[in-house]
Design a protein around this motif. Structure first.
Motif, mmCIF file in Angstrom:
data_model
loop_
_atom_site.group_PDB
_atom_site.id
_atom_site.type_symbol
_atom_site.label_atom_id
_atom_site.label_comp_id
_atom_site.label_asym_id
_atom_site.label_seq_id
_atom_site.Cartn_x
_atom_site.Cartn_y
_atom_site.Cartn_z
ATOM 1 N N LEU A 64 -7.251 4.620 12.079
ATOM 2 C CA LEU A 64 -7.251 3.430 11.844
ATOM 3 C C LEU A 64 -5.993 2.151 11.094
ATOM 4 O O LEU A 64 -5.939 1.170 11.396
ATOM 5 N N VAL A 65 -5.691 3.031 10.280
ATOM 6 C CA VAL A 65 -4.879 2.276 8.937
ATOM 7 C C VAL A 65 -3.685 2.356 10.072
ATOM 8 O O VAL A 65 -3.125 0.968 10.289
ATOM 9 N N ALA A 66 -2.680 2.797 10.994
ATOM 10 C CA ALA A 66 -2.019 2.284 12.144
ATOM 11 C C ALA A 66 -2.367 0.735 12.924
ATOM 12 O O ALA A 66 -1.523 0.518 12.943
ATOM 13 N N CYS A 67 -4.055 1.448 13.197
ATOM 14 C CA CYS A 67 -4.554 0.379 14.468
ATOM 15 C C CYS A 67 -3.858 -1.354 13.736
ATOM 16 O O CYS A 67 -4.146 -2.222 13.561
ATOM 17 N N ALA A 68 -5.272 -0.467 11.754
ATOM 18 C CA ALA A 68 -4.348 -2.079 11.244
ATOM 19 C C ALA A 68 -3.759 -2.785 11.147
ATOM 20 O O ALA A 68 -2.672 -4.067 11.308
ATOM 21 N N ARG A 69 -2.121 -1.708 10.514
ATOM 22 C CA ARG A 69 -0.743 -1.991 10.492
ATOM 23 C C ARG A 69 -0.494 -2.701 11.488
ATOM 24 O O ARG A 69 0.750 -3.655 11.364
ATOM 25 N N GLY A 70 -0.522 -2.196 12.805
ATOM 26 C CA GLY A 70 0.449 -2.604 13.815
ATOM 27 C C GLY A 70 -0.855 -3.799 14.269
ATOM 28 O O GLY A 70 0.415 -4.750 15.347
ATOM 29 N N HIS A 71 -1.766 -3.950 13.892
ATOM 30 C CA HIS A 71 -1.980 -5.915 14.103
ATOM 31 C C HIS A 71 -1.686 -6.539 12.840
ATOM 32 O O HIS A 71 -1.991 -7.989 13.203
ATOM 33 N N GLY A 72 -1.440 -6.370 12.368
ATOM 34 C CA GLY A 72 -0.391 -7.024 10.570
ATOM 35 C C GLY A 72 -1.023 -7.030 10.015
ATOM 36 O O GLY A 72 -0.609 -7.955 8.754
ATOM 37 N N ALA A 73 -2.553 -6.469 9.940
ATOM 38 C CA ALA A 73 -3.352 -6.256 8.373
ATOM 39 C C ALA A 73 -2.234 -5.618 6.674
ATOM 40 O O ALA A 73 -1.458 -4.668 7.252
ATOM 41 N N ASP A 74 -2.351 -5.983 5.795
ATOM 42 C CA ASP A 74 -2.316 -5.823 4.873
ATOM 43 C C ASP A 74 -2.986 -4.618 4.609
ATOM 44 O O ASP A 74 -4.715 -4.474 4.021
ATOM 45 N N VAL A 75 -2.879 -3.059 4.484
ATOM 46 C CA VAL A 75 -3.349 -2.179 4.391
ATOM 47 C C VAL A 75 -3.618 -1.705 3.340
ATOM 48 O O VAL A 75 -2.476 -1.547 2.085
ATOM 49 N N GLU A 76 -4.398 -1.297 2.388
ATOM 50 C CA GLU A 76 -4.748 -0.489 1.547
ATOM 51 C C GLU A 76 -5.233 0.391 1.299
ATOM 52 O O GLU A 76 -6.741 0.775 1.430
ATOM 53 N N VAL A 77 -5.013 1.820 0.650
ATOM 54 C CA VAL A 77 -5.419 3.096 0.807
ATOM 55 C C VAL A 77 -6.260 3.269 -0.726
ATOM 56 O O VAL A 77 -5.457 3.604 -1.147
#
Length: 165
Positions: free
Chosen positions: A136-149
């Motif tokens: 899901l992190v990879a999907c979010a990054r693929g859609h251009g979202a700013d991801v923070e774990v």
């Protein structure tokens, strides 16, 4: 929009992260007129819903549906959905089967598509093979979202065999 992803079986310290850590972040989204979005369920969804409600942004809860009507949730998720609905300003129906892992995964993949920010919550426990957080992190990054774990203090990233990764 902001959506949260992560394991549904998080430890108690990890469940407090969305409520404690990102509180200023949802407040910033509220000032920008953005909302938080969660798929109805226990664990991380309720923790994020509480954090969003406490910080001020509108909350949108996504409920499963079948043929345009709300679908039946299991006992654990039904109680959580009730709390989320009381915290939400909007409800969206999404066609998925709440008892099917693949269907839930597809629904989760869709959450970050229109989101600018995606916090991912982990707890350092080894993957059970049912954990889709990395995907899901990879999907979010693929859609251009700013991801923070987000990880609780002292948590270690561990592989399935128990070795630190």
């Amino acid at each position: 929009m902001i959506a949260v992803v992560g394991r549904t079986d998080l430890s108690a310290p990890a469940l407090t992260l969305p409520e404690e850590e990102p509180r200023p972040r949802p407040a910033g989204f509220a000032r920008a007129g953005r909302a938080g979005r969660v798929r109805a369920g226990h664990g991380r969804s309720v923790a994020f819903g509480r954090a969003a409600r406490g910080a001020g942004p509108a909350l949108v809860t996504v409920l499963p549906s079948r043929d345009g009507l709300p679908a039946w949730l299991g006992e654990r998720d039904r109680k959580a959905a009730g709390e989320l609905l009381s915290l939400s300003q909007q409800v969206r129906l999404l066609e998925y089967h709440p008892g099917d892992r693949t269907s839930c995964g597809t629904a989760d993949e869709g959450l970050p598509r229109s989101c600018a920010r995606v916090p991912a919550v982990g707890d350092g426990s080894p993957s059970s093979g049912r954990d889709t957080t990395a995907h899901l992190v990879a999907c979010a990054r693929g859609h251009g979202a700013d991801v923070e774990v987000l990880w609780p203090r002292g948590a270690e990233h561990r592989a399935v065999g128990g070795e630190p990764s």
